[in-house]
Design a protein around this motif. Sequence first.
Motif: not given
Length: 125
Positions: A75-76, A95-97, A99-103
């Motif tokens: 994902i990253s 925002e990226k962090y 996103y990564y956490q939610s995924q």
Amino acid sequence: MEEIKNPEIEVAKEVNEALSIIGKVPEKDFWGFVKGLPSMIIQSGLPHTLAFIRSKEGDKYKAIYNAFNKYGKQISQADDDFLKYLISNDNIDLEKYLYYQSQILQFAIWFKRIGLAIYDTSKKS
């Protein structure tokens, strides 16, 4: 006609592949740990949770870390270790962090659900 992929199913497939490597596990402590992963991500944050998983000893925990690391890299687009990418990359904005956490949280929830449904042998039949 182009095949439409369901992201939820794709995550579930990744999780099942990782759990098939671990195999059937009879230990209640292990499944207690797996059950707590989504909450741990929410309460402690993604890097802390990944570091905690990585610090645990045993092949099963190493397999969990490897599964989360593999998915995190997907994902990253991280080249190396996803945890190292998170803590050493100055270009990750909030925002990226998030996103990564939610995924990864979604991955952890699937890990718990599929693991308990298919691979947990600690329950009496």
